[in-house]
Design a protein around this motif. Structure first.
Motif, PDB file in Angstrom:
ATOM      1  N   ALA A 128      35.002  84.527  26.153  1.00  0.00           N
ATOM      2  CA  ALA A 128      35.665  85.515  24.968  1.00  0.00           C
ATOM      3  C   ALA A 128      34.826  86.573  26.120  1.00  0.00           C
ATOM      4  CB  ALA A 128      35.457  85.736  24.065  1.00  0.00           C
ATOM      5  N   THR A 129      34.719  86.774  27.233  1.00  0.00           N
ATOM      6  CA  THR A 129      33.822  87.570  27.940  1.00  0.00           C
ATOM      7  C   THR A 129      34.462  89.080  28.567  1.00  0.00           C
ATOM      8  OG1 THR A 129      34.455  86.013  30.259  1.00  0.00           O
ATOM      9  CG2 THR A 129      32.087  85.646  29.227  1.00  0.00           C
ATOM     10  N   GLY A 130      34.944  89.314  28.093  1.00  0.00           N
ATOM     11  CA  GLY A 130      35.358  90.891  28.355  1.00  0.00           C
ATOM     12  C   GLY A 130      35.694  91.551  29.354  1.00  0.00           C
ATOM     13  N   PHE A 131      35.801  91.987  30.345  1.00  0.00           N
ATOM     14  CA  PHE A 131      36.593  92.930  31.184  1.00  0.00           C
ATOM     15  C   PHE A 131      35.949  94.065  32.571  1.00  0.00           C
ATOM     16  CE2 PHE A 131      39.214  91.987  27.501  1.00  0.00           C
ATOM     17  CZ  PHE A 131      40.331  91.657  28.022  1.00  0.00           C
ATOM     18  N   HIS A 132      36.796  93.840  33.636  1.00  0.00           N
ATOM     19  CA  HIS A 132      35.352  94.531  33.841  1.00  0.00           C
ATOM     20  C   HIS A 132      36.322  96.226  33.677  1.00  0.00           C
ATOM     21  CE1 HIS A 132      34.636  92.491  37.509  1.00  0.00           C
ATOM     22  NE2 HIS A 132      35.301  91.030  37.117  1.00  0.00           N
ATOM     23  N   VAL A 133      34.876  96.771  33.267  1.00  0.00           N
ATOM     24  CA  VAL A 133      35.714  98.102  32.899  1.00  0.00           C
ATOM     25  C   VAL A 133      34.991  99.346  33.461  1.00  0.00           C
ATOM     26  CG1 VAL A 133      34.704  99.754  30.939  1.00  0.00           C
ATOM     27  CG2 VAL A 133      35.626  97.457  30.121  1.00  0.00           C
ATOM     28  N   THR A 134      33.384  99.053  33.562  1.00  0.00           N
ATOM     29  CA  THR A 134      32.665 100.009  34.655  1.00  0.00           C
ATOM     30  C   THR A 134      32.588 100.224  35.754  1.00  0.00           C
ATOM     31  OG1 THR A 134      30.520  98.648  34.645  1.00  0.00           O
ATOM     32  CG2 THR A 134      30.875 100.475  33.173  1.00  0.00           C
ATOM     33  N   ASP A 135      33.667  99.192  36.505  1.00  0.00           N
ATOM     34  CA  ASP A 135      34.057  99.177  38.141  1.00  0.00           C
ATOM     35  C   ASP A 135      35.458  99.363  37.721  1.00  0.00           C
ATOM     36  OD1 ASP A 135      34.358  96.952  36.980  1.00  0.00           O
ATOM     37  OD2 ASP A 135      33.509  95.299  38.190  1.00  0.00           O
ATOM     38  N   MET A 136      36.306  99.811  37.251  1.00  0.00           N
ATOM     39  CA  MET A 136      37.686 100.095  37.757  1.00  0.00           C
ATOM     40  C   MET A 136      38.711  99.472  38.362  1.00  0.00           C
ATOM     41  SD  MET A 136      40.031 102.578  36.930  1.00  0.00           S
ATOM     42  CE  MET A 136      39.114 103.846  34.840  1.00  0.00           C
ATOM     43  N   PRO A 137      39.337  97.658  38.790  1.00  0.00           N
ATOM     44  CA  PRO A 137      39.554  97.225  39.528  1.00  0.00           C
ATOM     45  C   PRO A 137      40.532  98.697  40.694  1.00  0.00           C
ATOM     46  CG  PRO A 137      39.499  95.829  37.853  1.00  0.00           C
ATOM     47  CD  PRO A 137      39.111  97.640  37.430  1.00  0.00           C
ATOM     48  N   ILE A 138      41.206  98.755  40.125  1.00  0.00           N
ATOM     49  CA  ILE A 138      42.269  99.442  40.722  1.00  0.00           C
ATOM     50  C   ILE A 138      41.120 101.237  41.860  1.00  0.00           C
ATOM     51  CG2 ILE A 138      42.364 101.830  39.344  1.00  0.00           C
ATOM     52  CD1 ILE A 138      45.471 100.217  40.796  1.00  0.00           C
ATOM     53  N   GLY A 139      39.727 101.342  41.418  1.00  0.00           N
ATOM     54  CA  GLY A 139      38.945 101.318  42.413  1.00  0.00           C
ATOM     55  C   GLY A 139      39.105 101.612  43.765  1.00  0.00           C
ATOM     56  N   SER A 140      39.435  99.975  43.845  1.00  0.00           N
ATOM     57  CA  SER A 140      39.565  99.659  45.523  1.00  0.00           C
ATOM     58  C   SER A 140      40.964  99.570  45.893  1.00  0.00           C
ATOM     59  CB  SER A 140      39.147  98.087  45.102  1.00  0.00           C
ATOM     60  OG  SER A 140      39.617  97.284  44.523  1.00  0.00           O
ATOM     61  N   ARG A 141      41.561 100.010  45.634  1.00  0.00           N
ATOM     62  CA  ARG A 141      42.736 100.300  46.042  1.00  0.00           C
ATOM     63  C   ARG A 141      44.132 101.737  46.033  1.00  0.00           C
ATOM     64  NH1 ARG A 141      46.595  95.247  43.396  1.00  0.00           N
ATOM     65  NH2 ARG A 141      44.829  93.507  43.750  1.00  0.00           N
ATOM     66  N   VAL A 142      42.995 102.180  45.551  1.00  0.00           N
ATOM     67  CA  VAL A 142      42.770 103.845  45.994  1.00  0.00           C
ATOM     68  C   VAL A 142      42.175 104.638  47.250  1.00  0.00           C
ATOM     69  CG1 VAL A 142      43.371 106.072  44.526  1.00  0.00           C
ATOM     70  CG2 VAL A 142      43.774 103.953  43.424  1.00  0.00           C
ATOM     71  N   PHE A 143      42.798 105.157  47.805  1.00  0.00           N
ATOM     72  CA  PHE A 143      41.474 105.668  48.684  1.00  0.00           C
ATOM     73  C   PHE A 143      42.678 107.602  49.308  1.00  0.00           C
ATOM     74  CE2 PHE A 143      42.822 101.320  49.807  1.00  0.00           C
ATOM     75  CZ  PHE A 143      41.547 101.367  50.006  1.00  0.00           C
ATOM     76  N   GLY A 144      41.392 108.240  49.071  1.00  0.00           N
ATOM     77  CA  GLY A 144      41.604 109.808  48.717  1.00  0.00           C
ATOM     78  C   GLY A 144      41.949 110.553  50.541  1.00  0.00           C
ATOM     79  N   ALA A 145      41.532 111.820  49.990  1.00  0.00           N
ATOM     80  CA  ALA A 145      41.925 112.718  51.310  1.00  0.00           C
ATOM     81  C   ALA A 145      41.441 112.325  52.683  1.00  0.00           C
ATOM     82  CB  ALA A 145      42.041 114.412  51.032  1.00  0.00           C
TER      83      ALA A 145
END
Ligand code: N01
Length: 539
Positions: free
Chosen positions: A374-391
């Motif tokens: 019951a050790t929680g979640f990846h909160v401060t390192d939002m996992p979607i972050g490594s899948r989203v690429f910007g301009a």
């Protein structure tokens, strides 16, 4: 609790590829079929929403209400519900009152308890999905593997496990409680028993007569421990840090109350308003006057003293930081379960696993058949972050290597037309997240409307606006109990920066997100044709 609800049953292939077969319109069917067969000419939508928890479902409702119907909701699971689908552990329930933990536009007069269980909340989200006509927009079992901004086309290209879309805008509603965090412990791989995370509960496993270790003392553990303690042979709670626990004033909502709410909907709204007002009044203590929380801490101390007679156990369970620094836990049953003869509290983190022996950091050992993290979640390192690429081709994770930051919790420079629901610093310590979600949806809808009215294609925050917003926010954070309370919580990055919570009232956030301020944005006009194929208004 362990029994699956009808919604949890795997859906047939036709249904799980998107909307229920019976719901699908001709144009929608075309879009789905094209996805499967035509990978070079991806269908184009105005908006691609990622996730179908409260954030994604709320986004769908608000988009439709704004007259935007060409959108898809991409969901990696096989049903809607987000964290309320994934967390099905025994005892899973909300610690925010039911009438406040629901959409303002979909009040429910029939909540059965003052604090809802997981199954009721999940069923509520399924109902909202149906009531607001979202099924045709849903693409279930579509995990987003990449979202990439294409500057030449001024649009997003969104790749999923089952097809590709282009989109004018992307709404990331993946939530902070979606990807489990399990500590990397020596020997864990060789543990001969069963191991699972609280949000991936093994419903096939009967815990009766087993020696079970629960790791962690957050909001999940507090609900799991009392639910399983009566049936297990031995229960060990590995407690790295004790939490402050207040009594949970949960009760059944009477038939009379429900009848009144049904007959007079205004009473449901009034009840919600009262719950909101109480919580809103508490904010000041968390944010500006943590000293006031001493009074609440005394209530928690008394609760512990009343429920735990053994002074040694009481000492173990007494936190050494100010209440509110970590999320306050609510339970009437947690302490009695820990005081039961078949339970023990190991006041130390789990350090390693040797065969079936669990070894705590202080050397204490426990023989286990089952480990529940019951050790929680990846909160401060939002996992979607490594899948989203910007301009510039950079990932959001790279952009956020020093901590997540956005303008008004919603938009990020370098990532045009990317909107967050529950973005950086939009979490709450003591109130309903649905209020914050609805504020962010106001902002999203206003942004899309503004773009349309200006004839612009995309917008992104100016560097200055984003920097100022975060400077002010972090300045306010300095006085909060989350900073001064003397604890290390999951709200903080490794460096101790709080990139998770909103340091103010929900009303203040509502005001800050009511309208998009154009002086904070750069506008982008489209240079090239929108997309190879334009999906007609699907539904
Ligand atoms: O996770 P957590 P959670 N050995 O991150 C411990 C929401 N939620 O799933 O405190 C031993 O709070 C870690 O220890 P420490 C809610 O927002 C809501 O319980 O870091 N322990 C901590 O105790 C909540 O806050 C509801 O020292 C180890 C625990 O794991 C959020 O979900 C219900 C360890 C993680 O606690 C997350 O709650 C349930 C180790 N090696 C959840 N490693 C509602 O009712 C980590 N820990 C709305």
């Amino acid at each position: 609790m362990a029994a699956r609800t009808p919604q949890q049953r795997p859906r047939p292939a036709a249904e799980s590829s998107g909307a229920a077969a019976t719901d699908r319109t001709a144009t929608d069917r075309t879009a789905t079929d094209r996805t499967a067969t035509d990978r070079t000419e991806a269908p184009h939508v105005a908006v691609a929403v990622i996730g179908s928890g409260f954030g994604g479902i709320g986004a769908g409702v608000r988009l439709r209400r704004a007259g935007i119907t060409d959108f898809v909701i991409l969901e990696r699971g096989d049903s809607v519900g987000g964290t309320w689908r994934d967390n099905s552990y025994p005892g899973c329930a909300c610690d925010v009152p039911s009438h406040l933990y629901s959409f303002s536009f979909a009040l429910n007069p029939d909540w059965p308890r003052s604090f809802s269980g997981q199954q009721e909340i999940r069923a509520y989200l399924e109902r909202v999905t149906d009531t607001y006509g979202l099924r045709p927009h849903l693409r279930l079992n579509h995990e987003v593997t990449e979202a990439r901004w294409e500057p030449a086309h001024t649009r997003w290209r969104v790749t999923t496990s089952r097809g590709e879309w282009t989109a004018d805008a992307v709404v990331s509603a993946t939530g902070p409680l979606s990807d489990p965090q399990v500590p990397d412990l020596p020997g864990l791989d060789a543990f001969p028993g069963q191991v699972f995370h609280s949000s991936r509960w093994d419903h096939e496993l009967d815990l009766t007569g087993k020696r079970v270790a629960v790791i962690g003392t957050g909001a999940s553990a507090v609900q799991i421990v009392p639910s399983i303690q009566p049936k297990v042979a031995r229960l060990a709670l590995f407690q790295r840090t004790p939490g402050w626990v207040l009594p949970k004033m949960d009760r059944e909502i009477s038939e009379l109350e429900k009848r009144i709410h049904r007959a007079l909907p205004v009473t449901t709204a009034l009840r919600r308003g009262a719950l909101f007002a109480v919580r809103e009044l508490q904010v000041d203590a968390f944010v500006r006057r943590p000293g006031v929380l001493k009074l609440v801490q005394r209530l928690a101390e008394r609760h512990l003293a009343r429920q735990v007679a053994d002074p040694a156990l009481r000492a173990k369970l007494t936190p050494d930081y100010r209440i509110g620094c970590k999320r306050i836990l609510l339970s009437h049953t947690f302490y009695p379960a820990l005081a039961a003869p078949n339970s023990e509290v190991i006041a130390s983190g789990l350090r390693e696993v040797r065969g079936s022996t669990l070894v705590a950091a202080d050397g204490t050992e426990f023989e286990a058949d089952v480990i529940i993290f019951a050790t929680g979640f990846h909160v401060t390192d939002m996992p979607i972050g490594s899948r989203v690429f910007g301009a510039e081709g950079q990932s959001l994770a790279e952009e956020w290597k020093d901590g997540m930051a956005a303008l008004r919790g919603s938009t990020v420079r370098g990532f045009p037309n990317l909107f967050f629901v529950i973005g950086p610093n939009t979490g709450l310590g003591n109130n309903s997240m649905i209020l914050m979600i609805e504020s962010q949806l106001n902002y999203l809808i206003d942004a899309l409307g503004t773009l349309r009215s200006l004839g612009a294609t995309a917008l992104q925050p100016t560097e200055r606006a984003q920097r100022h917003w975060n400077q002010r926010l972090q300045h306010r954070m300095e006085r909060t109990v989350w900073t001064t309370g003397g604890c290390r919580s999951w709200y903080l990055t490794e460096d101790g920066k709080n990139t998770t919570l909103w340091p103010g009232s929900t009303s203040a956030f509502r005001r800050a997100t009511r309208r998009l301020d154009l002086t904070e944005y750069d506008l982008i006009k489209r240079q090239a044709p929108a997309a190879a194929t334009k999906q007609e208004a699907a539904v």
